[in-house]
Design a protein around this motif. Sequence first.
Motif, PDB file in Angstrom:
ATOM      1  N   ALA A  33     160.627 -13.602  90.379  1.00  0.00           N
ATOM      2  CA  ALA A  33     161.381 -14.732  89.822  1.00  0.00           C
ATOM      3  C   ALA A  33     160.710 -15.283  88.563  1.00  0.00           C
ATOM      4  O   ALA A  33     161.154 -16.299  88.014  1.00  0.00           O
ATOM      5  N   ASP A  34     159.623 -14.615  88.130  1.00  0.00           N
ATOM      6  CA  ASP A  34     158.908 -15.010  86.913  1.00  0.00           C
ATOM      7  C   ASP A  34     158.355 -16.434  87.011  1.00  0.00           C
ATOM      8  O   ASP A  34     158.435 -17.217  86.064  1.00  0.00           O
ATOM      9  N   LEU A  35     157.810 -16.759  88.173  1.00  0.00           N
ATOM     10  CA  LEU A  35     157.261 -18.091  88.414  1.00  0.00           C
ATOM     11  C   LEU A  35     155.750 -18.073  88.277  1.00  0.00           C
ATOM     12  O   LEU A  35     155.097 -17.066  88.583  1.00  0.00           O
ATOM     13  N   SER A  36     155.181 -19.203  87.858  1.00  0.00           N
ATOM     14  CA  SER A  36     153.722 -19.310  87.847  1.00  0.00           C
ATOM     15  C   SER A  36     153.235 -19.509  89.278  1.00  0.00           C
ATOM     16  O   SER A  36     153.880 -20.193  90.080  1.00  0.00           O
ATOM     17  N   LEU A  37     152.089 -18.886  89.566  1.00  0.00           N
ATOM     18  CA  LEU A  37     151.575 -18.871  90.939  1.00  0.00           C
ATOM     19  C   LEU A  37     150.090 -19.208  90.924  1.00  0.00           C
ATOM     20  O   LEU A  37     149.333 -18.643  90.139  1.00  0.00           O
ATOM     21  N   ALA A  38     149.681 -20.134  91.773  1.00  0.00           N
ATOM     22  CA  ALA A  38     148.261 -20.468  91.912  1.00  0.00           C
ATOM     23  C   ALA A  38     147.840 -20.263  93.360  1.00  0.00           C
ATOM     24  O   ALA A  38     148.648 -20.451  94.279  1.00  0.00           O
ATOM     25  N   HIS A  39     146.580 -19.869  93.535  1.00  0.00           N
ATOM     26  CA  HIS A  39     146.032 -19.694  94.881  1.00  0.00           C
ATOM     27  C   HIS A  39     144.982 -20.767  95.150  1.00  0.00           C
ATOM     28  O   HIS A  39     144.260 -21.171  94.242  1.00  0.00           O
ATOM     29  N   VAL A  40     144.887 -21.189  96.406  1.00  0.00           N
ATOM     30  CA  VAL A  40     143.815 -22.090  96.833  1.00  0.00           C
ATOM     31  C   VAL A  40     142.901 -21.287  97.744  1.00  0.00           C
ATOM     32  O   VAL A  40     143.324 -20.829  98.814  1.00  0.00           O
ATOM     33  N   ASP A  41     141.676 -21.109  97.297  1.00  0.00           N
ATOM     34  CA  ASP A  41     140.690 -20.318  98.028  1.00  0.00           C
ATOM     35  C   ASP A  41     139.882 -21.274  98.909  1.00  0.00           C
ATOM     36  O   ASP A  41     138.968 -21.939  98.443  1.00  0.00           O
ATOM     37  N   SER A  42     140.254 -21.380 100.184  1.00  0.00           N
ATOM     38  CA  SER A  42     139.671 -22.401 101.060  1.00  0.00           C
ATOM     39  C   SER A  42     139.466 -21.844 102.458  1.00  0.00           C
ATOM     40  O   SER A  42     140.428 -21.419 103.109  1.00  0.00           O
ATOM     41  N   PHE A  43     138.234 -21.868 102.910  1.00  0.00           N
ATOM     42  CA  PHE A  43     137.944 -21.454 104.294  1.00  0.00           C
ATOM     43  C   PHE A  43     138.747 -22.294 105.283  1.00  0.00           C
ATOM     44  O   PHE A  43     139.329 -21.779 106.247  1.00  0.00           O
ATOM     45  N   ARG A  44     138.803 -23.598 105.049  1.00  0.00           N
ATOM     46  CA  ARG A  44     139.478 -24.478 106.014  1.00  0.00           C
ATOM     47  C   ARG A  44     140.986 -24.236 106.059  1.00  0.00           C
ATOM     48  O   ARG A  44     141.594 -24.301 107.128  1.00  0.00           O
ATOM     49  N   LEU A  45     141.588 -23.978 104.904  1.00  0.00           N
ATOM     50  CA  LEU A  45     143.033 -23.731 104.911  1.00  0.00           C
ATOM     51  C   LEU A  45     143.351 -22.297 105.310  1.00  0.00           C
ATOM     52  O   LEU A  45     144.454 -22.008 105.773  1.00  0.00           O
ATOM     53  N   ALA A  46     142.408 -21.399 105.162  1.00  0.00           N
ATOM     54  CA  ALA A  46     142.645 -19.989 105.527  1.00  0.00           C
ATOM     55  C   ALA A  46     142.533 -19.752 107.022  1.00  0.00           C
ATOM     56  O   ALA A  46     142.964 -18.715 107.524  1.00  0.00           O
ATOM     57  N   THR A  47     141.937 -20.720 107.736  1.00  0.00           N
ATOM     58  CA  THR A  47     141.698 -20.522 109.163  1.00  0.00           C
ATOM     59  C   THR A  47     142.824 -21.137 109.977  1.00  0.00           C
ATOM     60  O   THR A  47     142.786 -22.314 110.340  1.00  0.00           O
ATOM     61  N   ASP A  48     143.861 -20.337 110.231  1.00  0.00           N
ATOM     62  CA  ASP A  48     144.870 -20.755 111.200  1.00  0.00           C
ATOM     63  C   ASP A  48     144.409 -20.252 112.564  1.00  0.00           C
ATOM     64  O   ASP A  48     143.671 -19.274 112.659  1.00  0.00           O
ATOM     65  N   VAL A  49     144.836 -20.948 113.600  1.00  0.00           N
ATOM     66  CA  VAL A  49     144.297 -20.651 114.927  1.00  0.00           C
ATOM     67  C   VAL A  49     145.306 -19.805 115.688  1.00  0.00           C
ATOM     68  O   VAL A  49     146.309 -20.302 116.204  1.00  0.00           O
ATOM     69  N   ASP A  50     145.050 -18.517 115.709  1.00  0.00           N
ATOM     70  CA  ASP A  50     145.958 -17.570 116.362  1.00  0.00           C
ATOM     71  C   ASP A  50     145.301 -16.893 117.561  1.00  0.00           C
ATOM     72  O   ASP A  50     145.953 -16.675 118.579  1.00  0.00           O
ATOM     73  N   GLU A  51     144.037 -16.500 117.398  1.00  0.00           N
ATOM     74  CA  GLU A  51     143.377 -15.634 118.377  1.00  0.00           C
ATOM     75  C   GLU A  51     142.116 -16.304 118.922  1.00  0.00           C
ATOM     76  O   GLU A  51     141.582 -17.224 118.289  1.00  0.00           O
ATOM     77  N   PRO A  52     141.616 -15.836 120.068  1.00  0.00           N
ATOM     78  CA  PRO A  52     140.433 -16.480 120.649  1.00  0.00           C
ATOM     79  C   PRO A  52     139.267 -16.613 119.661  1.00  0.00           C
ATOM     80  O   PRO A  52     138.583 -17.641 119.662  1.00  0.00           O
ATOM     81  N   ALA A  53     139.045 -15.631 118.808  1.00  0.00           N
ATOM     82  CA  ALA A  53     137.922 -15.729 117.865  1.00  0.00           C
ATOM     83  C   ALA A  53     138.078 -16.934 116.933  1.00  0.00           C
ATOM     84  O   ALA A  53     137.074 -17.510 116.477  1.00  0.00           O
ATOM     85  N   ASP A  54     139.330 -17.337 116.661  1.00  0.00           N
ATOM     86  CA  ASP A  54     139.540 -18.492 115.788  1.00  0.00           C
ATOM     87  C   ASP A  54     139.040 -19.783 116.447  1.00  0.00           C
ATOM     88  O   ASP A  54     138.738 -20.761 115.754  1.00  0.00           O
ATOM     89  N   LEU A  55     138.979 -19.789 117.783  1.00  0.00           N
ATOM     90  CA  LEU A  55     138.495 -20.991 118.475  1.00  0.00           C
ATOM     91  C   LEU A  55     137.020 -21.242 118.183  1.00  0.00           C
ATOM     92  O   LEU A  55     136.558 -22.391 118.244  1.00  0.00           O
ATOM     93  N   VAL A  56     136.273 -20.185 117.878  1.00  0.00           N
ATOM     94  CA  VAL A  56     134.872 -20.359 117.471  1.00  0.00           C
ATOM     95  C   VAL A  56     134.813 -21.247 116.229  1.00  0.00           C
ATOM     96  O   VAL A  56     133.997 -22.187 116.149  1.00  0.00           O
ATOM     97  N   GLU A  57     135.703 -20.973 115.284  1.00  0.00           N
ATOM     98  CA  GLU A  57     135.706 -21.764 114.045  1.00  0.00           C
ATOM     99  C   GLU A  57     136.079 -23.215 114.335  1.00  0.00           C
ATOM    100  O   GLU A  57     135.505 -24.141 113.760  1.00  0.00           O
ATOM    101  N   VAL A  58     137.042 -23.407 115.246  1.00  0.00           N
ATOM    102  CA  VAL A  58     137.448 -24.778 115.583  1.00  0.00           C
ATOM    103  C   VAL A  58     136.281 -25.530 116.208  1.00  0.00           C
ATOM    104  O   VAL A  58     135.972 -26.672 115.843  1.00  0.00           O
TER     105      VAL A  58
END
Length: 213
Positions: free
Chosen positions: A155-180
């Motif tokens: 769509a020829d849109l400008s795109l920015a990324h946010v490089d963030s450990f906290r935002l990258a960690t969604d809680v899906d699997e048991p290993a993610d609970l370690v991070e929580v």
Amino acid sequence: MRVVVPFAPGRPKTRLAPVLDEAERTAFARTMLDDVLSVLSTLDRERGVSVDPLVLSTAPIDCGVSVAVDDRPLTDAVNDRLPASDGDDPVAVVMADLALATPDALARLFEPDADVVVAPGRGGGTNALVVRDPAFRVDYHGASVRDHREIAREADLSLAHVDSFRLATDVDEPADLVEVLLHGEGEAPAWLAETGVSVAAADGRADVERNSG
Ligand SMILES: Nc1nc2c(ncn2[C@@H]2O[C@H](COP(=O)(O)OP(=O)(O)OP(=O)(O)O)[C@@H](O)[C@H]2O)c(=O)[nH]1
Ligand SMILES: C[C@H](OP(=O)(O)O)C(=O)O
């Protein structure tokens, strides 16, 4: 900014079944939602980021903010809430399972002045987004961050990324609970501890264990 928080309260977080039973997964998903809503409220009250939250839920819930009930698949429900025409206000989409989110981390999502801002999740997902242009539409599941880059590019849109450990960690699997447990700053780590989930070393790595009592 309108911030849409998708939430599916019926049988949530199935991938946590090795650690939490169904009733616990339901309660834990709700605790994470409340943490995310609390962070959004803090952003609005204390950080000068205007936040108008809307929980986009597959079933009615009571959570102290506006709720829109929409039982269609995630992608369809979110696309209906994105800007539809030039001049419409921007919309952010923040997932309800970002248990590590803090006001500082989430504030970064609103900083770039791009048509689309993406906070990738570990494993290929898209944990948070800002959409300022009606030409953009979401396509969740699978490697959605790759799909969202492609949709923005086409769509020829400008795109920015946010490089963030906290935002990258969604809680899906048991290993993610370690991070929580190690890094969470809301109610979710306390909920896990009270439920008997803790961090344990296994084969030289951090894992979670569940006490039986
Ligand atoms: N409104 C809405 N939200 C959804 C839907 N599916 C998932 N969500 C929410 O979207 C976010 C990401 O969900 P996922 O991690 O993909 O799915 P989940 O159902 O929470 O967990 P799994 O059962 O492990 O896939 C969470 O905040 C969910 O509550 C849906 O169909 N509609
Ligand atoms: C909704 C989905 O979440 P995940 O399954 O990656 O947690 C995605 O971000 O595309």
